[in-house]
Scaffold this motif. Structure first.
Motif, mmCIF file in Angstrom:
data_model
loop_
_atom_site.group_PDB
_atom_site.id
_atom_site.type_symbol
_atom_site.label_atom_id
_atom_site.label_comp_id
_atom_site.label_asym_id
_atom_site.label_seq_id
_atom_site.Cartn_x
_atom_site.Cartn_y
_atom_site.Cartn_z
ATOM 1 N N MET A 1 125.412 76.739 105.200
ATOM 2 C CA MET A 1 126.259 75.892 104.886
ATOM 3 C C MET A 1 126.278 74.463 105.812
ATOM 4 S SD MET A 1 130.618 75.348 105.019
ATOM 5 C CE MET A 1 130.591 77.156 103.472
ATOM 6 N N GLY A 2 126.135 73.350 104.987
ATOM 7 C CA GLY A 2 125.685 72.658 106.176
ATOM 8 C C GLY A 2 126.686 71.596 107.089
ATOM 9 N N GLU A 3 126.343 70.440 108.359
ATOM 10 C CA GLU A 3 126.933 70.276 108.958
ATOM 11 C C GLU A 3 128.436 69.725 108.326
ATOM 12 O OE1 GLU A 3 127.816 67.057 111.995
ATOM 13 O OE2 GLU A 3 125.304 68.198 112.214
ATOM 14 N N LEU A 4 128.362 68.514 107.085
ATOM 15 C CA LEU A 4 129.435 68.176 106.674
ATOM 16 C C LEU A 4 130.058 69.017 105.552
ATOM 17 C CD1 LEU A 4 130.919 65.512 106.556
ATOM 18 C CD2 LEU A 4 129.178 65.158 104.231
ATOM 19 N N GLU A 5 129.741 70.052 105.003
ATOM 20 C CA GLU A 5 129.700 71.030 103.876
ATOM 21 C C GLU A 5 131.052 71.582 105.051
ATOM 22 O OE1 GLU A 5 127.688 73.515 102.441
ATOM 23 O OE2 GLU A 5 127.422 71.597 100.114
ATOM 24 N N ALA A 6 130.582 72.219 106.264
ATOM 25 C CA ALA A 6 131.574 73.266 107.401
ATOM 26 C C ALA A 6 132.539 71.758 107.381
ATOM 27 C CB ALA A 6 130.571 73.338 108.245
ATOM 28 N N GLU A 7 132.797 71.051 107.764
ATOM 29 C CA GLU A 7 133.603 69.967 108.049
ATOM 30 C C GLU A 7 134.220 69.832 106.505
ATOM 31 O OE1 GLU A 7 134.487 65.377 109.966
ATOM 32 O OE2 GLU A 7 132.721 65.837 109.684
#
Length: 115
Positions: A1-7
């Motif tokens: 999961m990318g950083e923005l997806e995680a956020e």
């Protein structure tokens, strides 16, 4: 999961129920600022992956996590172990990296499961 997806997932987990993309966007703290279409794309990807559920609310969709934060983390850990060439060694290294208090808690959880 990318950083923005995680956020985005963190925002959904911390939110009160189903959220619109606009509500998610208002809570995203990324720099540079994220635009509405980016949030929509991320939510759509998460929905296609089965990580979030969506339902229509008027002209828009609202989104909600399918699993809780802990359940999602456990699923990711399971997938990583299954993908390892030697899952037992990987798990051994993982447990070896924990402090004594966490290892004791893992033992307690395992003992509770065997009862």
């Amino acid at each position: 999961m990318g950083e923005l997806e995680a956020e985005v997932m963190s925002i959904l987990w911390d939110g009160d129920g189903w959220m619109t993309p606009r509500q998610v966007l208002e809570r995203v703290g990324s720099e540079p600022p994220v635009v509405y279409s980016t949030v929509m794309t991320i939510l759509r990807r998460l929905w296609k992956k089965g990580i979030v559920d969506r339902r229509r609310s008027g002209r828009a969709f609202t989104y909600h996590p399918v699993r809780g934060r802990g359940e999602q983390t456990a699923e990711r850990m399971t997938r990583l172990l299954e993908a390892a060439d030697d899952p037992e060694t990987a798990l051994s290294h993982f447990l070896g990296g924990m402090d004594a208090r966490r290892r004791r808690r893992v033992r307690e959880i395992l003992d509770e499961g065997s009862r």
